[in-house]
Scaffold this motif. Structure first.
Motif, PDB file in Angstrom:
ATOM      1  N   PRO A  18       1.845 -17.426 -25.381  1.00 20.45           N
ATOM      2  CA  PRO A  18       1.904 -18.892 -25.366  1.00 20.45           C
ATOM      3  C   PRO A  18       2.930 -19.388 -24.344  1.00 20.45           C
ATOM      4  O   PRO A  18       3.993 -18.778 -24.173  1.00 20.45           O
ATOM      5  CB  PRO A  18       2.342 -19.247 -26.797  1.00 20.45           C
ATOM      6  N   ASN A  19       2.611 -20.458 -23.655  1.00 19.18           N
ATOM      7  CA  ASN A  19       3.532 -21.053 -22.681  1.00 19.18           C
ATOM      8  C   ASN A  19       4.062 -20.014 -21.688  1.00 19.18           C
ATOM      9  O   ASN A  19       5.266 -19.934 -21.445  1.00 19.18           O
ATOM     10  CB  ASN A  19       4.694 -21.752 -23.397  1.00 19.18           C
ATOM     11  N   ILE A  20       3.163 -19.229 -21.132  1.00 23.21           N
ATOM     12  CA  ILE A  20       3.555 -18.148 -20.229  1.00 23.21           C
ATOM     13  C   ILE A  20       4.375 -18.660 -19.057  1.00 23.21           C
ATOM     14  O   ILE A  20       5.246 -17.962 -18.537  1.00 23.21           O
ATOM     15  CB  ILE A  20       2.304 -17.372 -19.723  1.00 23.21           C
ATOM     16  N   GLU A  21       4.168 -19.926 -18.660  1.00 28.93           N
ATOM     17  CA  GLU A  21       4.907 -20.480 -17.533  1.00 28.93           C
ATOM     18  C   GLU A  21       6.394 -20.636 -17.851  1.00 28.93           C
ATOM     19  O   GLU A  21       7.206 -20.824 -16.940  1.00 28.93           O
ATOM     20  CB  GLU A  21       4.315 -21.823 -17.107  1.00 28.93           C
ATOM     21  N   GLU A  22       6.764 -20.535 -19.124  1.00 30.29           N
ATOM     22  CA  GLU A  22       8.175 -20.572 -19.511  1.00 30.29           C
ATOM     23  C   GLU A  22       8.790 -19.178 -19.555  1.00 30.29           C
ATOM     24  O   GLU A  22       9.996 -19.030 -19.738  1.00 30.29           O
ATOM     25  CB  GLU A  22       8.332 -21.253 -20.875  1.00 30.29           C
ATOM     26  N   ARG A  23       7.951 -18.158 -19.401  1.00 34.35           N
ATOM     27  CA  ARG A  23       8.423 -16.770 -19.447  1.00 34.35           C
ATOM     28  C   ARG A  23       8.330 -16.050 -18.112  1.00 34.35           C
ATOM     29  O   ARG A  23       9.049 -15.084 -17.876  1.00 34.35           O
ATOM     30  CB  ARG A  23       7.579 -15.976 -20.472  1.00 34.35           C
ATOM     31  N   LEU A  24       7.415 -16.511 -17.239  1.00 31.33           N
ATOM     32  CA  LEU A  24       7.120 -15.774 -16.020  1.00 31.33           C
ATOM     33  C   LEU A  24       6.798 -16.740 -14.889  1.00 31.33           C
ATOM     34  O   LEU A  24       5.777 -17.429 -14.937  1.00 31.33           O
ATOM     35  CB  LEU A  24       5.930 -14.844 -16.285  1.00 31.33           C
ATOM     36  N   VAL A  25       7.685 -16.800 -13.875  1.00 34.04           N
ATOM     37  CA  VAL A  25       7.506 -17.751 -12.775  1.00 34.04           C
ATOM     38  C   VAL A  25       7.574 -17.016 -11.427  1.00 34.04           C
ATOM     39  O   VAL A  25       8.651 -16.564 -11.022  1.00 34.04           O
ATOM     40  CB  VAL A  25       8.591 -18.854 -12.810  1.00 34.04           C
ATOM     41  N   PRO A  26       6.453 -16.857 -10.740  1.00 38.42           N
ATOM     42  CA  PRO A  26       6.474 -16.213  -9.421  1.00 38.42           C
ATOM     43  C   PRO A  26       7.317 -17.015  -8.430  1.00 38.42           C
ATOM     44  O   PRO A  26       7.302 -18.245  -8.443  1.00 38.42           O
ATOM     45  CB  PRO A  26       5.004 -16.211  -9.004  1.00 38.42           C
ATOM     46  N   PHE A  27       8.057 -16.289  -7.582  1.00 45.81           N
ATOM     47  CA  PHE A  27       8.862 -16.979  -6.574  1.00 45.81           C
ATOM     48  C   PHE A  27       8.693 -16.407  -5.174  1.00 45.81           C
ATOM     49  O   PHE A  27       9.249 -16.951  -4.222  1.00 45.81           O
ATOM     50  CB  PHE A  27      10.354 -16.968  -6.949  1.00 45.81           C
ATOM     51  N   ALA A  28       7.935 -15.327  -5.003  1.00 41.27           N
ATOM     52  CA  ALA A  28       7.754 -14.778  -3.659  1.00 41.27           C
ATOM     53  C   ALA A  28       6.532 -13.878  -3.616  1.00 41.27           C
ATOM     54  O   ALA A  28       6.231 -13.172  -4.580  1.00 41.27           O
ATOM     55  CB  ALA A  28       8.983 -13.983  -3.218  1.00 41.27           C
ATOM     56  N   ARG A  29       5.837 -13.895  -2.474  1.00 47.24           N
ATOM     57  CA  ARG A  29       4.784 -12.917  -2.200  1.00 47.24           C
ATOM     58  C   ARG A  29       5.454 -11.687  -1.607  1.00 47.24           C
ATOM     59  O   ARG A  29       6.197 -11.791  -0.637  1.00 47.24           O
ATOM     60  CB  ARG A  29       3.786 -13.483  -1.196  1.00 47.24           C
ATOM     61  N   THR A  30       5.218 -10.528  -2.198  1.00 45.08           N
ATOM     62  CA  THR A  30       5.882  -9.309  -1.744  1.00 45.08           C
ATOM     63  C   THR A  30       4.994  -8.406  -0.907  1.00 45.08           C
ATOM     64  O   THR A  30       5.419  -7.335  -0.487  1.00 45.08           O
ATOM     65  CB  THR A  30       6.407  -8.504  -2.949  1.00 45.08           C
ATOM     66  N   GLY A  31       3.764  -8.834  -0.682  1.00 46.63           N
ATOM     67  CA  GLY A  31       2.867  -8.015   0.123  1.00 46.63           C
ATOM     68  C   GLY A  31       1.593  -8.755   0.449  1.00 46.63           C
ATOM     69  O   GLY A  31       1.242  -9.744  -0.213  1.00 46.63           O
ATOM     70  N   GLY A  32       0.901  -8.284   1.446  1.00 46.71           N
ATOM     71  CA  GLY A  32      -0.351  -8.900   1.866  1.00 46.71           C
ATOM     72  C   GLY A  32      -1.467  -8.747   0.855  1.00 46.71           C
ATOM     73  O   GLY A  32      -2.518  -9.373   0.978  1.00 46.71           O
ATOM     74  N   ASP A  33      -1.240  -7.916  -0.170  1.00 49.29           N
ATOM     75  CA  ASP A  33      -2.276  -7.678  -1.182  1.00 49.29           C
ATOM     76  C   ASP A  33      -2.236  -8.689  -2.320  1.00 49.29           C
ATOM     77  O   ASP A  33      -3.007  -8.593  -3.274  1.00 49.29           O
ATOM     78  CB  ASP A  33      -2.125  -6.264  -1.754  1.00 49.29           C
TER      79      ASP A  33
END
Length: 200
Positions: A71-86
């Motif tokens: 529930p409310n995954i956006e409060e637990r996990l927030v991407p902040f960077a692309r680490t690869g072209g994949d």
């Protein structure tokens, strides 16, 4: 979820040096780099693109991984960077004890913690791998092939934080569980597996 002090310093350095490029996916936004766009294209810096996801984007990304299980995954996990072209990314993760950590979400299923502190993550970037999600995590015990990558960034890190740069990713990460691992002591790997197993 808060932006660590060390990241504020990093973003200020990027801004001051013009190490930014326009985002094609999100018009009007800019991506933070470890050098100029030409440096990225010429492989003189690690290919990482910084952009903190909005709540809606974090929710969408989290649902791709966990569906509706968390529930409310956006409060637990927030991407902040692309680490690869994949399509792999680094993210801020709030663990079950409420401690904010930095983790990796690989497009092929590789998940792990990227150091114990924000400064560990900045030191990891300084090593000079072509990509964190590629050779950095694929062969963490091996040093990068190009030891001249990220020179300006390494100089800034040493001056700003007075920390040594390790020779390999393994010195920070220890053992990295691969996408097919069945067990691991990595706390993020274990959390992801618990959520996914609970959904089965």
């Amino acid at each position: 979820m808060v932006l660590p002090f060390e990241f504020h310093a990093l973003f200020d350095w990027m801004e001051a040096n013009g190490f930014l490029m326009p985002s094609e996916a999100y018009p009007g936004d800019r991506l933070g780099l470890l050098g100029t766009e030409d440096d990225v294209q010429s492989d003189r810096v690690t290919a990482i693109l910084f952009r903190v996801a909005t709540g809606e984007q974090a929710r969408s990304n989290g649902r791709d991984w966990f569906g509706e299980i968390v529930p409310n995954i956006e409060e637990r996990l927030v991407p902040f960077a692309r680490t690869g072209g994949d399509g792999s990314c680094a993210a801020f993760w709030l663990d079950d004890e409420g401690c904010q950590q930095i983790v990796h979400l690989g497009s092929e299923g590789l998940v792990c913690r990227l150091g114990r502190t924000p400064l560990d993550f900045l030191r990891l970037l300084a090593i000079g791998y072509e990509e964190i999600s590629g050779d950095g995590l694929g062969a963490p015990g091996e040093p990068p092939r190009d030891t001249l990558r990220n020179e300006a960034y390494r100089a800034w890190l040493a001056e700003r934080f007075a920390v040594p740069v390790p020779r390999t990713a393994a010195e920070i990460l220890g053992e990295v569980p691969d996408a097919l691992a069945e067990t691991s002591s990595d706390p993020f790997w274990r959390w992801v597996r618990e959520q996914q197993d609970g959904a089965a």
